[in-house]
Design an enzyme around this catalytic site. Structure first.
Site, mmCIF file in Angstrom:
data_model
loop_
_atom_site.group_PDB
_atom_site.id
_atom_site.type_symbol
_atom_site.label_atom_id
_atom_site.label_comp_id
_atom_site.label_asym_id
_atom_site.label_seq_id
_atom_site.Cartn_x
_atom_site.Cartn_y
_atom_site.Cartn_z
ATOM 1 N N GLN A 92 0.817 -1.203 0.000
ATOM 2 C CA GLN A 92 0.000 0.000 0.000
ATOM 3 C C GLN A 92 0.862 1.269 0.000
ATOM 4 O OE1 GLN A 92 -2.773 -1.747 3.447
ATOM 5 N NE2 GLN A 92 -3.471 0.224 2.733
ATOM 6 N N HIS A 93 0.215 2.371 -0.340
ATOM 7 C CA HIS A 93 0.700 3.760 -0.090
ATOM 8 C C HIS A 93 1.831 4.280 -0.972
ATOM 9 C CE1 HIS A 93 -1.544 3.367 3.663
ATOM 10 N NE2 HIS A 93 -0.727 2.437 4.105
ATOM 11 N N ASP B 224 -2.217 -4.856 -0.445
ATOM 12 C CA ASP B 224 -1.880 -6.233 -0.024
ATOM 13 C C ASP B 224 -2.671 -6.694 1.204
ATOM 14 O OD1 ASP B 224 -0.363 -4.617 1.700
ATOM 15 O OD2 ASP B 224 1.548 -5.579 1.253
HETATM 16 O O1 LIG Z 1 1.635 0.278 4.913
HETATM 17 C C1 LIG Z 1 1.107 -0.791 5.098
HETATM 18 C C2 LIG Z 1 -0.290 -0.885 5.567
HETATM 19 O O2 LIG Z 1 -0.897 0.343 5.805
HETATM 20 C C3 LIG Z 1 1.906 -2.049 4.843
HETATM 21 O O3 LIG Z 1 1.258 -3.174 5.353
HETATM 22 C C4 LIG Z 1 2.203 -2.180 3.349
HETATM 23 O O4 LIG Z 1 1.011 -2.485 2.669
HETATM 24 C C5 LIG Z 1 3.311 -3.177 3.075
HETATM 25 O O5 LIG Z 1 2.965 -4.480 3.388
HETATM 26 P P1 LIG Z 1 3.929 -5.763 3.411
HETATM 27 O O6 LIG Z 1 4.843 -5.691 2.261
HETATM 28 O O7 LIG Z 1 4.625 -5.766 4.724
HETATM 29 O O8 LIG Z 1 2.963 -6.919 3.291
#
Ligand SMILES: O=C(CO)[C@@H](O)[C@H](O)COP(=O)(O)O
Ligand SMILES: Nc1ncnc2c1ncn2[C@@H]1O[C@H](COP(=O)(O)OP(=O)(O)O)[C@@H](O)[C@H]1O
EC number: 2.7.1.17
Length: 466
Positions: A73-74, A229
């Site tokens: 995300q983000h 994700d």
């Molecule tokens: O920033 C967040 C949720 O807000 C993280 O959960 C990212 O989405 C990355 O996820 P992973 O790579 O650790 O699964």
């Protein structure tokens, strides 16, 4: 009869994974993976290289009917007038925009942000990265005409153009309202100084186009909207209200599917949307699996050796406590924090206690996350644990003790890619038809709670508060 297979992609922080599943039964047919580069700033081209390798590793796309991308995300991907990437993407775990986040919150007030977007922005959110770019990389800011997220960008590459996203990922930008289902262009402009093109937000089971032939897909292979994700993991697990999922990947997250939106003014709980039309209140820490990676490396052991060490120590590690803020921290919001190892004595400073303290420190951060959800009224029926670090036997042993309740350890699997595949199956089925895949299997793990571990951690957390 059309193709009966679907592909789900997980383009997460450390790697890209692809699963190919039977669209009707959900059975796993084949899978593949490829690594991503390290770092919190990454050229999106590297994700495409990894996706290409992971698809090849998974035996190609020529026999699948639909494809969907779940992504970290983000992350801020800026594009110019020609659709080219302007600068390396700033990822969710890049804390350079912490000052921008504080400024944005100070300018409007936390309540306005929580009301408008469900969340109070911290350095992870895209909107703060836009402000940082406007202030610190003026040349890139001047060239940018569009902004999108990692999964939006890969979806664009699979389709050969266009910009689409979904509710789940849009809800992590800081300029989209999960309750209104609309962009808040005023917030984007307030952060960046001018408008940018943003992706069209598809509805949950809408096809957003077809996969280009260059990917080895047959003509007519559909593209599902994809999602963030964590939203994809919820879908892959078939999470229902009452389930709280704890994911131990690069990030540590605790999240729940909810029929109602959340607006936590404290900022601890992000009020995201999910991939199905509901909501996904979520707490995220910056320190999960990599805390164990670093501790194992420091101790000179692999993951199995690390587990043996941690399991040979008593709960509480004889008083050794690790506050694991090795990447700074997001929840609590301490972007400049560093890790602290406390309680060291001549007797207790052993490899076994160090390993145990690392496991317990990581889990205590996530136990705090579950508490924050519960404090906001999110029901905690079942705690399900997933993610790379969940494969570690020491984590399985310590989790019910630290969480103070039995936990459901999901069978090791690629739940993000599975969720994306499930979305693809739903799109392939025409959207409205229900796709029923079996629930995730796993096992319950029970143990006596160890509240003294949480208490020692909380004392250190508070003693180090800025
Ligand atoms: O920033 C967040 C949720 O807000 C993280 O959960 C990212 O989405 C990355 O996820 P992973 O790579 O650790 O699964
Ligand atoms: N047995 C294990 N014990 C502890 N950590 C593990 C184990 N297996 C994998 N990991 C760690 O899990 C992480 C990858 O998890 P994953 O959920 O795929 O992360 P992401 O989705 O953020 O890329 C890596 O840091 C890896 O070293």
């Amino acid at each position: 009869m059309g193709p009966s297979l679907v592909a789900g992609i997980d383009s997460s922080t450390q790697s890209c994974k692809v699963v190919v599943r039977d669209a009707t039964t959900g059975a796993l047919v084949r899978s593949g993976r490829a690594p991503h580069p390290d770092g919190t700033e990454v050229d999106p081209a590297a994700w495409e290289v990894a996706l290409t390798a992971a698809i090849a590793d998974a035996g190609g796309l020529d026999d699948v009917g639909a494809v969907s991308v779940g992504g970290q995300q983000h992350g801020m991907v800026l594009l110019d007038e020609s659709g080219d990437v302007v600068r390396p993407a700033l990822l969710w775990n890049d804390t350079r925009s912490a000052g921008a986040a504080s400024d944005l919150v100070a300018e409007l007030g936390a309540e306005v942000w929580a009301d408008a977007t469900g969340s109070v922005p911290v350095a992870s959110f895209t909107v703060t990265k836009l402000r940082w770019t406007a202030q610190h990389d003026e040349a890139s800011a001047a060239r940018a005409t569009a902004v999108c997220l990692p999964h939006d960008w890969l979806t664009r590459r699979l389709r050969g153009g266009g910009l689409t996203t979904d509710r789940g990922d849009a809800s992590g930008t800081g300029y989209w309202s999960p309750t209104a289902g609309e962009y808040r262009t005023d917030l984007l402009v307030g952060a960046f100084g001018r408008e940018l093109e943003v992706p069209a937000v598809a509805s949950p089971w809408e096809s957003v186009g077809e996969v280009e032939a260059r990917w080895g897909a047959a003509p007519g292979t559909l593209l599902a909207p994809g999602t963030g994700d964590n939203m994809a993991a919820a879908l892959g697990l078939g999470a229902q209200p009452g389930d709280v999922v704890v994911s131990l990947g690069t990030s540590g997250t605790a999240f729940a599917v909810s029929e109602t939106s959340t607006h936590d003014v404290s900022g601890a709980v992000a009020g995201f949307a999910d991939a199905t039309g509901r909501f996904l209140p979520l707490v995220c820490t910056l320190n999960a699996a990599q805390v164990l990676d670093v501790a194992a490396r420091m101790l000179g052991v692999d993951h199995d050796g690390f587990a043996r060490l941690a399991l040979s120590a008593a709960p509480g590690a004889d008083g050794l406590v690790l506050l694991p803020y090795l990447a700074g921290e997001r929840t609590p919001n301490r972007p400049d924090a560093t890790g602290v190892l406390a309680g060291m004595t001549l007797a207790n400073t052993t490899p076994a206690n160090l390993a145990r303290a690392a496991v317990e420190g990581m889990l205590c951060g996530l136990a705090d996350a579950v508490d924050a959800l519960e404090a906001l009224g999110v029901p905690v029926g079942r705690v399900l644990i997933i993610g790379g670090a969940a494969k570690n036997p020491a984590v399985a042993e310590a989790a019910p003790r630290v969480f103070g309740r039995p936990v459901f350890l999901a069978e090791p699997g690629e739940y993000v890619a599975d969720g994306a595949a499930r979305q693809a199956a739903q799109v392939l089925a025409g959207g409205s038809a229900d796709v029923h895949w079996p629930e995730a299997s796993g096992r319950w793990v029970e143990a006596d709670p160890t509240p003294h571990v949480r208490e020692a951690y909380a004392a250190l957390r508070e003693a180090t508060a800025p």
